[in-house]
Design a protein around this motif. Structure first.
Motif, PDB file in Angstrom:
ATOM      1  N   TYR A  35       0.857  -1.191   0.000  1.00 45.22           N
ATOM      2  CA  TYR A  35       0.000   0.000   0.000  1.00 45.22           C
ATOM      3  C   TYR A  35       0.890   1.238   0.000  1.00 45.22           C
ATOM      4  CZ  TYR A  35       0.521  -0.750   5.150  1.00 45.22           C
ATOM      5  OH  TYR A  35       0.985  -0.985   6.427  1.00 45.22           O
ATOM      6  N   GLU A  76       3.950  -2.781   3.331  1.00 43.64           N
ATOM      7  CA  GLU A  76       3.273  -4.001   2.912  1.00 43.64           C
ATOM      8  C   GLU A  76       2.842  -4.774   4.155  1.00 43.64           C
ATOM      9  OE1 GLU A  76       5.202  -7.380   2.953  1.00 43.64           O
ATOM     10  OE2 GLU A  76       6.340  -6.209   4.406  1.00 43.64           O
ATOM     11  N   PHE A 111      -3.463  -3.602   7.994  1.00 38.73           N
ATOM     12  CA  PHE A 111      -3.603  -2.345   7.265  1.00 38.73           C
ATOM     13  C   PHE A 111      -4.770  -1.535   7.820  1.00 38.73           C
ATOM     14  CE2 PHE A 111      -5.290  -0.307   3.176  1.00 38.73           C
ATOM     15  CZ  PHE A 111      -4.436   0.785   3.240  1.00 38.73           C
ATOM     16  N   TYR A 155      -4.573   3.133   6.440  1.00 38.58           N
ATOM     17  CA  TYR A 155      -5.404   3.526   5.293  1.00 38.58           C
ATOM     18  C   TYR A 155      -5.739   5.019   5.330  1.00 38.58           C
ATOM     19  CZ  TYR A 155      -9.340   3.459   8.565  1.00 38.58           C
ATOM     20  OH  TYR A 155     -10.175   3.698   9.626  1.00 38.58           O
ATOM     21  N   TYR A 185      -3.701   3.964  -1.489  1.00 36.92           N
ATOM     22  CA  TYR A 185      -3.607   3.037  -2.622  1.00 36.92           C
ATOM     23  C   TYR A 185      -3.180   1.654  -2.121  1.00 36.92           C
ATOM     24  CZ  TYR A 185      -3.525   7.474  -5.134  1.00 36.92           C
ATOM     25  OH  TYR A 185      -3.819   8.736  -5.605  1.00 36.92           O
ATOM     26  N   LEU A 186      -3.951   0.643  -2.489  1.00 34.26           N
ATOM     27  CA  LEU A 186      -3.667  -0.729  -2.078  1.00 34.26           C
ATOM     28  C   LEU A 186      -3.693  -1.632  -3.310  1.00 34.26           C
ATOM     29  CD1 LEU A 186      -3.497  -3.101   0.053  1.00 34.26           C
ATOM     30  CD2 LEU A 186      -6.007  -3.046   0.080  1.00 34.26           C
ATOM     31  N   VAL A 205     -10.012   4.152  -0.064  1.00 36.17           N
ATOM     32  CA  VAL A 205      -8.775   3.555  -0.577  1.00 36.17           C
ATOM     33  C   VAL A 205      -9.039   2.962  -1.961  1.00 36.17           C
ATOM     34  CG1 VAL A 205      -7.077   1.710  -0.249  1.00 36.17           C
ATOM     35  CG2 VAL A 205      -7.855   3.066   1.717  1.00 36.17           C
ATOM     36  N   VAL A 237      -8.381   0.282  -4.521  1.00 35.11           N
ATOM     37  CA  VAL A 237      -7.900  -1.090  -4.442  1.00 35.11           C
ATOM     38  C   VAL A 237      -7.696  -1.653  -5.845  1.00 35.11           C
ATOM     39  CG1 VAL A 237      -8.354  -3.422  -3.595  1.00 35.11           C
ATOM     40  CG2 VAL A 237      -9.101  -1.441  -2.247  1.00 35.11           C
TER      41      VAL A 237
END
Length: 329
Positions: free
Chosen positions: A156, A213, A219, A225, A230-231, A292, A294
Motif C-alpha cells: 500500500y 506491505e 492495514f 489507510y 492506494y492498495l 482507498v 484497491v
C-alpha cells in the motif's frame, strides 16, 4: 486375641480412609502460564489466544490457566522469543519472519510467491513439512505449537498507485527487518526501508517512506489507510504466525498437561482461521469505504520479477525444502 485383631483391622482401614480423603481434598494447585505478544486486544489473533486460554482451562479443569500480556507490554517479538528461550514466559505468538534469526529453516516462509494459493499454504502447514518446521527450533530452545493464519501481505502506498513491479521503482517501501523482505522489494525495483511497526504511521504521514506491505486486518486496524490511499492486492507473501513455547517451559509439563496444551492449541487454530477470514473481508470493505483505491494485481508480473530469488534459492541450503513445498499438491 480376637478383639486385638479386630481393632488392628479397623485401625488399618481407618488409616487408609484418612489417606484417601486427604489426597482427594488436597487437589492440584493451578499452574499459571504467561503468554505475551505484540498485538492489541482487538486483533483477531489476540482473541484467538484468549480462546486458547479458555480451552486450556476447560481441558485441565482449572489446573492450567494463562495470563496474557498483549500490546508489546513485555517487549518486541525478538525480545519475546529470547524470553521464551530462557523460560521467563511460557508462550508467545510471533511472525515466522521474526523466527528467521533463531531458526534458519523459518526463512523459507519469507520467500515471495512460495505458495500458489491459500489451499496450498494450509496443505503444507498441516502436513509433514509444517510439523517438521514446528519442531526445527528445539536445538535453539524453541518448540512450535501451531500456526495462525496471518493472511497474505500486499503493498500500500501514499502518493501513487502500484499496478506492476515497475511502479515500485524509486519508492521507499517499509519492510520488516528481514533479509528476505529486503531482497524481495529490491528484486521488484523498490527501495526497502526497515522501520519499526510503531513508527510506521508517522513515517507514512511525513513521507519518510512512500509505502509499506502487510495483510488486510493489519492495514485496517493500524489505520494506515488514513494516510496510504492506494492498495494493490499482489499477495506476495503468506507468512504465518507461529505460536511457540520454550523447551524449558515445555519440559516442566507432564505428558497429560502437554496433551491439554496441544488440544487447546488445535481448537484455537481452527477458531483463528475462521475469525481471520471474517475480519479480512470486513477490513477490505472498510478501507474501500474509507476511500482507498484497491487494485487487483496481475500476479504473473510480480512472480516473474522475483524469479532470480527462486533461482538462487533452488541452489541454496534450503533448496530441497523449497522444492518439497512446491511439489505439495
Amino acid at each position: 486375641m480376637k478383639l486385638v485383631k479386630t481393632i488392628t483391622i479397623k485401625l488399618v482401614l481407618l488409616t487408609f480412609i484418612c489417606v484417601v480423603l486427604a489426597s482427594c481434598g488436597k487437589g492440584h494447585e493451578a499452574r499459571v502460564l504467561k503468554l505475551a505478544h505484540g498485538l492489541d486486544a482487538k486483533h483477531p489473533v489476540h482473541l484467538s489466544m484468549v480462546f486458547f486460554a479458555e480451552q486450556l482451562a476447560k481441558y485441565s479443569q482449572g489446573e492450567m490457566t494463562v495470563q496474557i500480556y498483549p500490546s508489546g507490554q513485555l517487549g518486541s517479538e525478538r525480545e519475546l522469543i529470547e524470553l521464551i528461550q530462557i523460560g521467563s514466559i511460557d508462550f508467545t505468538k510471533v511472525s515466522a519472519s521474526s523466527l528467521e534469526p533463531f531458526i534458519p529453516k523459518m526463512k523459507i516462509f519469507s520467500v515471495p510467491y512460495l505458495f500458489r494459493d491459500g489451499e496450498h499454504l494450509w496443505r503444507v502447514l498441516n502436513g509433514p513439512i509444517g510439523k517438521d518446521l514446528l519442531n526445527s527450533g528445539t536445538p535453539y530452545r524453541i518448540q512450535g505449537l501451531g500456526y495462525y493464519d496471518a493472511g497474505s501481505r500486499s503493498f500500500y502506498t501514499t502518493k501513487d498507485p502500484v499496478n506492476s513491479p515497475s511502479d515500485l521503482k524509486g519508492m521507499k517501501i517499509r519492510v520488516m527487518n528481514s533479509p528476505s523482505a529486503v531482497a524481495m522489494v529490491k528484486s521488484m525495483g523498490g527501495s526497502p526501508t526497515p522501520i519499526s511497526w510503531g513508527e510506521l504511521y508517522t513515517s507514512l504521514q511525513q513521507g519518510v517512506v512512500d509505502g509499506a506491505e502487510n495483510n488486510l486486518p493489519s492495514f485496517y486496524l493500524s489505520k494506515h489507510y488514513e494516510v496510504a490511499k492506494y492498495l494493490i492486492l499482489d499477495e506476495h507473501t503468506s507468512i504465518p504466525d507461529v505460536v511457540i513455547t520454550g523447551t524449558k517451559s515445555w519440559g516442566k509439563l507432564t505428558v497429560q498437561q502437554r496433551g491439554w496444551v496441544a488440544q487447546a492449541m488445535a481448537d484455537s487454530v481452527a477458531y483463528e482461521r475462521k475469525l481471520w477470514r471474517k475480519v479480512s473481508l470486513e477490513s477490505l470493505a472498510a478501507v474501500r469505504e474509507a476511500g482507498v483505491e484497491v487494485v487487483v494485481a496481475d500476479k504473473k508480473l510480480f512472480v516473474d520479477s522475483v524469479k532470480p530469488i527462486h533461482d538462487a534459492l533452488a541452489n541454496s541450503e534450503h533448496g530441497e525444502l523449497f522444492k518439497s513445498i512446491q511439489e505439495v499438491r
